[in-house]
Design a protein around this motif. Sequence first.
Motif, PDB file in Angstrom:
ATOM      1  N   LEU A 100      26.792  28.438  48.992  1.00  0.00           N
ATOM      2  CA  LEU A 100      27.542  29.322  48.098  1.00  0.00           C
ATOM      3  C   LEU A 100      28.789  29.904  48.744  1.00  0.00           C
ATOM      4  CD1 LEU A 100      24.646  31.302  46.362  1.00  0.00           C
ATOM      5  CD2 LEU A 100      25.940  29.367  45.458  1.00  0.00           C
ATOM      6  N   GLY A 101      28.739  30.127  50.057  1.00  0.00           N
ATOM      7  CA  GLY A 101      29.898  30.696  50.730  1.00  0.00           C
ATOM      8  C   GLY A 101      29.922  32.210  50.694  1.00  0.00           C
ATOM      9  N   ASP A 102      31.113  32.777  50.750  1.00  0.00           N
ATOM     10  CA  ASP A 102      31.318  34.222  50.924  1.00  0.00           C
ATOM     11  C   ASP A 102      30.976  35.010  49.657  1.00  0.00           C
ATOM     12  OD1 ASP A 102      32.211  36.625  52.077  1.00  0.00           O
ATOM     13  OD2 ASP A 102      34.149  36.376  51.085  1.00  0.00           O
ATOM     14  N   GLU A 103      30.119  36.031  49.799  1.00  0.00           N
ATOM     15  CA  GLU A 103      29.748  36.859  48.660  1.00  0.00           C
ATOM     16  C   GLU A 103      30.919  37.692  48.159  1.00  0.00           C
ATOM     17  OE1 GLU A 103      26.627  40.449  47.441  1.00  0.00           O
ATOM     18  OE2 GLU A 103      27.013  39.993  49.556  1.00  0.00           O
ATOM     19  N   GLU A 104      31.714  38.218  49.065  1.00  0.00           N
ATOM     20  CA  GLU A 104      32.782  39.138  48.679  1.00  0.00           C
ATOM     21  C   GLU A 104      33.778  38.489  47.718  1.00  0.00           C
ATOM     22  OE1 GLU A 104      36.238  41.922  50.761  1.00  0.00           O
ATOM     23  OE2 GLU A 104      34.653  41.009  51.981  1.00  0.00           O
ATOM     24  N   SER A 105      34.150  37.246  47.976  1.00  0.00           N
ATOM     25  CA  SER A 105      35.107  36.581  47.090  1.00  0.00           C
ATOM     26  C   SER A 105      34.509  36.312  45.724  1.00  0.00           C
ATOM     27  CB  SER A 105      35.579  35.267  47.723  1.00  0.00           C
ATOM     28  OG  SER A 105      34.491  34.384  47.904  1.00  0.00           O
ATOM     29  N   PHE A 106      33.206  35.970  45.699  1.00  0.00           N
ATOM     30  CA  PHE A 106      32.554  35.757  44.405  1.00  0.00           C
ATOM     31  C   PHE A 106      32.527  37.045  43.584  1.00  0.00           C
ATOM     32  CE2 PHE A 106      28.653  36.621  42.090  1.00  0.00           C
ATOM     33  CZ  PHE A 106      28.823  35.734  41.016  1.00  0.00           C
ATOM     34  N   LEU A 107      32.121  38.147  44.220  1.00  0.00           N
ATOM     35  CA  LEU A 107      32.016  39.415  43.501  1.00  0.00           C
ATOM     36  C   LEU A 107      33.385  39.891  43.022  1.00  0.00           C
ATOM     37  CD1 LEU A 107      29.393  41.313  45.707  1.00  0.00           C
ATOM     38  CD2 LEU A 107      29.005  39.940  43.666  1.00  0.00           C
ATOM     39  N   LYS A 108      34.413  39.660  43.838  1.00  0.00           N
ATOM     40  CA  LYS A 108      35.770  40.046  43.433  1.00  0.00           C
ATOM     41  C   LYS A 108      36.195  39.260  42.199  1.00  0.00           C
ATOM     42  CE  LYS A 108      40.518  40.432  45.185  1.00  0.00           C
ATOM     43  NZ  LYS A 108      41.419  40.213  46.343  1.00  0.00           N
ATOM     44  N   ASN A 109      35.921  37.956  42.178  1.00  0.00           N
ATOM     45  CA  ASN A 109      36.273  37.127  41.024  1.00  0.00           C
ATOM     46  C   ASN A 109      35.501  37.562  39.775  1.00  0.00           C
ATOM     47  OD1 ASN A 109      38.033  35.601  42.543  1.00  0.00           O
ATOM     48  ND2 ASN A 109      36.515  34.021  43.028  1.00  0.00           N
ATOM     49  N   THR A 110      34.228  37.951  39.972  1.00  0.00           N
ATOM     50  CA  THR A 110      33.412  38.398  38.840  1.00  0.00           C
ATOM     51  C   THR A 110      33.968  39.685  38.252  1.00  0.00           C
ATOM     52  OG1 THR A 110      31.482  37.443  39.941  1.00  0.00           O
ATOM     53  CG2 THR A 110      31.056  38.897  38.076  1.00  0.00           C
ATOM     54  N   GLU A 111      34.362  40.634  39.103  1.00  0.00           N
ATOM     55  CA  GLU A 111      34.911  41.892  38.617  1.00  0.00           C
ATOM     56  C   GLU A 111      36.221  41.675  37.858  1.00  0.00           C
ATOM     57  OE1 GLU A 111      35.143  44.736  41.777  1.00  0.00           O
ATOM     58  OE2 GLU A 111      32.973  44.763  42.111  1.00  0.00           O
ATOM     59  N   GLN A 112      37.009  40.690  38.301  1.00  0.00           N
ATOM     60  CA  GLN A 112      38.242  40.366  37.569  1.00  0.00           C
ATOM     61  C   GLN A 112      37.917  39.819  36.183  1.00  0.00           C
ATOM     62  OE1 GLN A 112      40.212  37.627  40.223  1.00  0.00           O
ATOM     63  NE2 GLN A 112      41.087  39.269  41.504  1.00  0.00           N
ATOM     64  N   GLU A 113      36.859  39.004  36.095  1.00  0.00           N
ATOM     65  CA  GLU A 113      36.443  38.463  34.803  1.00  0.00           C
ATOM     66  C   GLU A 113      35.946  39.581  33.882  1.00  0.00           C
ATOM     67  OE1 GLU A 113      33.290  35.104  33.172  1.00  0.00           O
ATOM     68  OE2 GLU A 113      34.137  34.886  35.171  1.00  0.00           O
ATOM     69  N   ILE A 114      35.228  40.551  34.454  1.00  0.00           N
ATOM     70  CA  ILE A 114      34.734  41.694  33.677  1.00  0.00           C
ATOM     71  C   ILE A 114      35.906  42.509  33.122  1.00  0.00           C
ATOM     72  CG2 ILE A 114      33.524  43.914  33.854  1.00  0.00           C
ATOM     73  CD1 ILE A 114      31.619  42.526  35.841  1.00  0.00           C
ATOM     74  N   THR A 115      36.885  42.779  33.974  1.00  0.00           N
ATOM     75  CA  THR A 115      38.060  43.552  33.538  1.00  0.00           C
ATOM     76  C   THR A 115      38.774  42.853  32.382  1.00  0.00           C
ATOM     77  OG1 THR A 115      38.336  44.401  35.791  1.00  0.00           O
ATOM     78  CG2 THR A 115      40.210  44.612  34.294  1.00  0.00           C
ATOM     79  N   ALA A 116      38.899  41.518  32.466  1.00  0.00           N
ATOM     80  CA  ALA A 116      39.554  40.755  31.394  1.00  0.00           C
ATOM     81  C   ALA A 116      38.764  40.858  30.094  1.00  0.00           C
ATOM     82  CB  ALA A 116      39.702  39.295  31.811  1.00  0.00           C
ATOM     83  N   LEU A 117      37.432  40.863  30.188  1.00  0.00           N
ATOM     84  CA  LEU A 117      36.596  40.953  28.986  1.00  0.00           C
ATOM     85  C   LEU A 117      36.677  42.338  28.358  1.00  0.00           C
ATOM     86  CD1 LEU A 117      33.472  38.927  30.145  1.00  0.00           C
ATOM     87  CD2 LEU A 117      34.993  38.340  28.260  1.00  0.00           C
ATOM     88  N   ILE A 118      36.815  43.383  29.177  1.00  0.00           N
ATOM     89  CA  ILE A 118      36.982  44.741  28.632  1.00  0.00           C
ATOM     90  C   ILE A 118      38.247  44.792  27.790  1.00  0.00           C
ATOM     91  CG2 ILE A 118      37.489  47.141  29.245  1.00  0.00           C
ATOM     92  CD1 ILE A 118      35.628  46.802  31.651  1.00  0.00           C
ATOM     93  N   ASP A 119      39.315  44.178  28.304  1.00  0.00           N
ATOM     94  CA  ASP A 119      40.587  44.157  27.554  1.00  0.00           C
ATOM     95  C   ASP A 119      40.471  43.348  26.262  1.00  0.00           C
ATOM     96  OD1 ASP A 119      41.706  45.686  29.550  1.00  0.00           O
ATOM     97  OD2 ASP A 119      42.498  43.945  30.650  1.00  0.00           O
ATOM     98  N   SER A 120      39.632  42.309  26.268  1.00  0.00           N
ATOM     99  CA  SER A 120      39.503  41.447  25.081  1.00  0.00           C
ATOM    100  C   SER A 120      38.537  41.999  24.045  1.00  0.00           C
ATOM    101  CB  SER A 120      39.038  40.046  25.501  1.00  0.00           C
ATOM    102  OG  SER A 120      37.681  40.092  25.935  1.00  0.00           O
ATOM    103  N   LYS A 121      37.782  43.076  24.386  1.00  0.00           N
ATOM    104  CA  LYS A 121      36.810  43.705  23.488  1.00  0.00           C
ATOM    105  C   LYS A 121      35.655  42.769  23.124  1.00  0.00           C
ATOM    106  CE  LYS A 121      39.239  47.530  23.000  1.00  0.00           C
ATOM    107  NZ  LYS A 121      38.781  48.837  23.544  1.00  0.00           N
ATOM    108  N   ASN A 122      35.392  41.776  23.956  1.00  0.00           N
ATOM    109  CA  ASN A 122      34.258  40.869  23.718  1.00  0.00           C
ATOM    110  C   ASN A 122      33.008  41.513  24.323  1.00  0.00           C
ATOM    111  OD1 ASN A 122      32.361  38.825  23.583  1.00  0.00           O
ATOM    112  ND2 ASN A 122      33.832  37.190  24.036  1.00  0.00           N
TER     113      ASN A 122
END
Length: 549
Positions: A238-260
Amino acid sequence: MEIEQVYTRLPYTPTKTQIRILDVIFRTHERCIYSLIEAANGVGKTTCLATAAALLAKQGVRTTIFCMTYKQISRVINELKKIDADIKAVVIGSHNALCCSDNSATPRTICRIKSLRFSCAYSRPSADYLPWLFDADELVRESRAKGVCAYEAAWQSVNNAQIILATQAYLLYDNSWKKISRFVDNTFLLVDECHNLIHSGVSVFSFTLDFESPICKRVLQKVMSRTRWSKRKLLEKLGDEESFLKNTEQEITALIDSKNNYLLWKIINEYSQIKLLWEANYERLFIRQKQCEGYLGYPEEYLNQRFRAFRGGVLVSATPGSIETYKRIVHDTPLYVEKLPAPYTKDQLKVFILNDFSTRYKERTPQNYIKVCERIFRLLGKTGNLGVYFPSYEYLNKIAATIAERYPTIPFIAHSASLVELNHYGNRVMLSVQGGREGEGSEIPGGLDMVLVVGLALPFPKSLLMAREKMYRGLGISNPEEPAYISWATQKAVQAIGRVIRGPNDKGIGILMDRRFEYRHVLKSLPSWFQSYIWRSADFEQLMRLLEV
């Protein structure tokens, strides 16, 4: 406390069974030990817990009460209000459970991500806002009206509370326990429906990963290349946890903006799950049916660590299950066991076992489902209100589909995913799931006269269940499958039949429709009080003749 002192302080006259339960609770507190009470459905166990906590509070004793659900906590709060309207009792819960948001100004799920909580519309309450004797729903409504955060209001009140109420999740999840442990140290412990500690524990300490969000799906695709992983090999993949979690939080922020909000809810749940791959203390991860499955430890061992914080306590249930499990939980502290007889007569509750049917997976055929449907409607001719409890949601859906196909004129009312109502010539059928929300700790509106339990609801053989069986075998237990998983299935069946007896004057019939209930090791796992109400085994035609009598 002398039990005679209790009578003058109660808003009701306790029954003999309730007097005995109260006596055990007070003696347990005096001796600083643990007690397990097995008492039948409908005897007022929850009322006794509320009563004992209120009376101990008068003596300066702080109590912590754990229930399975917020609905059960609400019942305790209602009893406390009857006993003492001035008592300082507070319900605590998670950000999600005590969220005031209506999902319009801010998403309800926003508090699950620490870095996003600053954007919530509800402020921190003033220090003088102490929400005593509110259940979770009342607390949210009151706090919303004041424009303050219900979660913060509850937690700022804990230090001054005489009684703390929480769900059993706070005994199981590490982060939840860390949050509550500093407030409950050296309090007296009361656990309602204690059999759920292990049921929930198996779920908490197992994890199954199956994702919908794009980033989590990519992780799953990597994992699917093998059927078994060690943790070391998996993290290399899987590799580095920090980069995965950072990418996930960016996806969450985008979904908040989209109201999905649906996908937002899914990814936030998946976010917390997938972190387990890096952070959980597991040895092996198994891949089956396109899902990841692993376990983090044994619930009994974790609960043993938690219980050491309390000054003794009492666990109550109509179906506590194997005593060996509770011995493992309290371990170094004496455990007293009280098995109380049911207060109702054999004419009030009659239980039959049908020995001509089974829900084993190999027997789950279309003909099997048709037979169940036919039997439901024949039994409905013998009663006004029939409850039918199935071994799984999948089985419930199969039966509902079969009824819809064979009886298209019968109307369905879907109250929830786990409760479907049918009306047929003035009679009512409630279809539900063993172990579901309507299967224990709740009242079916209008009551039930008869309950049909379809199948022995053995849990799916998760790796943790198999490991627990091996653990109990290593401890020298002669029937290790009983504490590992058999008692889980029989508890759900007995709780379902308990829906017909909700008070001292109720009468009802219970039917266990699976020949496996006749097996010696299954019968032995049934609660002592329940075994005395089993009349006989029969096939379905014999049962119909017996019901005529």
